[in-house]
Design a protein around this motif. Structure first.
Motif, short mmCIF file in Angstrom:
data_model
loop_
_atom_site.label_atom_id
_atom_site.label_comp_id
_atom_site.label_asym_id
_atom_site.label_seq_id
_atom_site.Cartn_x
_atom_site.Cartn_y
_atom_site.Cartn_z
N VAL A 4 0.86 -1.18 0.00
CA VAL A 4 0.00 0.00 0.00
C VAL A 4 0.90 1.23 0.00
N MET A 77 4.09 0.39 2.47
CA MET A 77 4.07 -0.69 3.47
C MET A 77 3.41 -1.94 2.91
N HIS A 78 3.89 -3.07 3.35
CA HIS A 78 3.34 -4.37 2.93
C HIS A 78 1.84 -4.42 3.22
N GLU A 79 1.10 -4.98 2.27
CA GLU A 79 -0.36 -5.05 2.41
C GLU A 79 -0.79 -5.82 3.66
N ASP A 80 0.00 -6.83 4.04
CA ASP A 80 -0.41 -7.71 5.14
C ASP A 80 -0.61 -6.98 6.46
N ILE A 81 0.13 -5.89 6.65
CA ILE A 81 0.01 -5.21 7.93
C ILE A 81 -1.38 -4.60 8.08
N PHE A 82 -1.92 -4.11 6.97
CA PHE A 82 -3.28 -3.54 7.02
C PHE A 82 -4.31 -4.66 7.07
N ASN A 83 -4.03 -5.72 6.32
CA ASN A 83 -4.93 -6.88 6.35
C ASN A 83 -5.09 -7.40 7.76
N SER A 84 -3.96 -7.53 8.47
CA SER A 84 -4.05 -8.15 9.80
C SER A 84 -4.68 -7.20 10.80
N MET A 85 -4.44 -5.90 10.64
CA MET A 85 -4.98 -4.96 11.63
C MET A 85 -6.45 -4.66 11.41
N HIS A 86 -6.89 -4.62 10.16
CA HIS A 86 -8.24 -4.09 9.90
C HIS A 86 -9.22 -5.12 9.38
N PHE B 2 -8.61 -1.48 1.62
CA PHE B 2 -8.93 -0.90 2.93
C PHE B 2 -9.42 0.52 2.73
N ARG B 66 10.19 -4.87 5.64
CA ARG B 66 9.07 -5.31 4.82
C ARG B 66 7.76 -4.67 5.26
N ARG B 251 -2.76 -7.93 16.66
CA ARG B 251 -2.76 -8.54 15.32
C ARG B 251 -1.40 -8.32 14.65
N LEU B 255 1.23 -11.17 13.38
CA LEU B 255 1.78 -11.18 12.02
C LEU B 255 3.30 -11.28 12.05
#
Lengths: 88, 451
Positions: A4, A77-86, B2, B66, B251, B255
């Motif tokens: 993102v 930032m890597h997409e996963d960080i937003f995926n996991s938080m939101h 998002f 990352r 979360r 991760l």
């Protein structure tokens, strides 16, 4: 890897053009773009597919260099960080 | 995709509110390094730890890049060294020097596990290890020590409490030229946990796998920022907001932990849901309590506010992680928390209030600087009090107090960095020496009979 890209700052002509040029030069495919003005601040978020040749900090550096002096803040930032938080 | 708000919220948490991963700790079992020859044992330890942890720091750095999330500490924890000392003849300090050598080679901040578990009594190796703690901590910089002297199931080993009072004092004296820092690297526990990723109390329990990755998250600043936007909310609305924030923070820990475990080829252990403050402006647990409406942390109502905070953090975090463990709760170290330091200096926060607060939050009396002339018996009595709270309430409690050698009440002991600075706090002027000198064991409470 999907990342993102967030661009925050003063709205001026050519922001999207500059960002997308750098992305194209580095093999970054832009998958989704949304932009809005919040409390007089220009906010653009992009979902992008990065090739194996480039990582988030590297892309962030290149983008920063391209918009230098325009008063913009860029985060990649890597997409996963937003995926996991939101998302649950 | 998002919403823009979600994205901005995450960026703001990291950039402005000091959200970070406090530590990735790799636990390593040293049971297969036991040897009757201490030098051979040390060689085995070095070989095994280097093999497993070689890429630990590098992996942390890759993840930081990352995901764009800072990981403040990369640490190691090992099997309580007293178990190895039981088999080997010779000074256990050799083990500490080996751990230091590994820490330097691998590049981690700290290694925990110079530890003994003596809650019901001393076995072979325990006394030798405990007696060697002052020398071990003054001759190393990255080795941390912990001793478990009580548990709900076993009661409190008062001989060990008395011994630890003396050891803490000696450790401070041995490092008097270095801010008495030896004492800041010892934790005395009741109900110690086997998978704690936080220092100085981390060790790798004997019930753990051969190697494991445990993660500690942090984010007092994020919680405070959230609460400051809710000046007129009721208490239950505050609890709800804390829960949601804790969920998001955890979360991220989940991760990072799973990713690190995958990259290192080691099983993922737990996320420790702790709010761990730093001396950085805004990264304070005391400021969260003040944002709830207390004039100063330490005033009446502080214990209730902390109980609410601690409970909400756990409720929010527990669903966010596949496995929660460690200490999990709000930490209240004095020297590491700008708000706590201010509260002590303003006369709002006393050691008695801190003791009450430890009954409702994670861990215990943490990073508290006491006068340098405090007797070993008084330190032992502080340890016994805190252990009693842990024993009766079936929770982990700990004592990490630093006698500031040569300093009196009102002076300030500077540690620097993440450890901050601690005002010397007054203690009771009355003696506990007779009580401590009796020795023996406080029997396990009725709560222990659960079967």
């Amino acid at each position: 890897m999907r990342a993102v890209i967030t661009v925050i700052g003063k709205d001026t002509v050519g922001i999207l053009a500059k960002i997308s040029t750098i992305c194209a030069e580095n093999g970054v495919n832009i998958m989704d773009v949304s932009q809005t003005v919040m409390q007089d601040m220009f906010v653009m978020t992009m979902l992008a597919q990065l090739s194996d040749e480039i990582d988030c900090p590297e892309l962030s550096e290149k983008l920063d260099a391209a918009v230098e002096g325009m008063g913009l803040k860029i985060h990649v930032m890597h997409e996963d960080i937003f995926n996991s938080m939101h998302n649950i | 995709m998002f919403t823009t708000n979600d994205i901005l919220e995450t960026i703001k948490m990291i950039q402005e509110e000091n959200l970070d991963i406090r530590t990735i700790t790799m636990g390593i079992s040293l049971l297969d390094c036991i040897d009757s020859d201490i030098d051979r044992s040390c060689d085995k330890i070095y070989e095994k730890m280097m093999r497993l942890a070689e890429n630990h720091v590098k992996t942390g750095e890759i993840i930081e890049k990352r995901y764009g999330i800072p990981i403040i500490n990369k640490r190691l924890s090992v099997t309580p060294i007293a178990i190895l000392a039981a088999a080997a003849k010779g000074s256990p300090v050799k083990f500490a020097l080996t751990l230091q050598k590994v820490a330097d080679a691998v590049g981690v901040n700290y290694v925990g596990g110079y530890s003994a578990l003596v809650h019901k009594g001393f076995s072979a190796g325990d006394r030798e290890l405990i007696e060697s703690i002052p020398e071990a901590l003054s001759s190393t910089t990255k080795v941390c020590s912990s001793v478990n002297i009580g548990s709900t199931r076993a009661g409190i080993n008062m001989d060990a409490a008395a011994l630890m009072g003396r050891i803490i004092k000696q450790s401070a004296e041995a490092t008097a030229n270095d801010h008495c820092f030896g004492a800041a690297k010892i934790v005395v526990f009741c109900n110690a946990v086997e998978d704690n990723p936080f220092m100085a109390g981390a060790f790798h329990g004997t019930g753990e796998p051969d190697a494991v990755i445990n993660v500690g998250v942090s984010g007092p600043g994020v919680v405070r920022a959230k609460l400051e936007k809710m000046p007129d909310a009721s208490i239950d609305e505050l609890a709800e907001a804390i829960k949601k924030t804790a969920f998001k923070i955890t979360r991220m820990g989940q991760l990072v932990g799973t990713e690190a475990a995958k990259m290192l080829g080691v099983p993922f252990g737990i996320v420790d849901l702790s709010l761990a403050p730093t001396p950085a402006v805004g990264d304070s647990v005391a400021h969260i309590l003040e944002a709830m409406g207390l004039d100063r942390c330490g005033t009446h109502g502080t214990t209730a506010a902390l109980a609410l905070l601690n409970d909400a953090v756990k409720k929010g975090g527990v669903m966010a992680s596949s496995s929660v463990g460690g200490l999990s709760g709000a930490f209240i170290p004095v020297s590491e928390d700008a708000g706590m330091i201010d509260a002590v200096n303003a006369g709002a926060l006393s050691i008695e209030k801190l003791e009450a607060m430890t009954a409702v939050c994670s861990v215990g009396l943490d990073m508290i600087v006491v006068p340098g002339d405090t007797s070993a018996e008084t330190l032992a009595a502080i340890i016994a009090d805190e252990a009693a709270i842990g024993m009766v309430n079936s929770k982990t409690t700990a004592v990490r107090v630093i006698p500031a050698i040569g300093m009196k009440e009102g002076e300030v002991l500077e540690f620097g960095g993440l450890f901050g600075s601690g005002p010397v706090m007054p203690l009771s002027k009355f003696s506990s020496a007779k009580f401590i000198s009796r020795g023996g064991r406080i029997p396990a409470p009725l709560q222990s009979l659960k079967n």
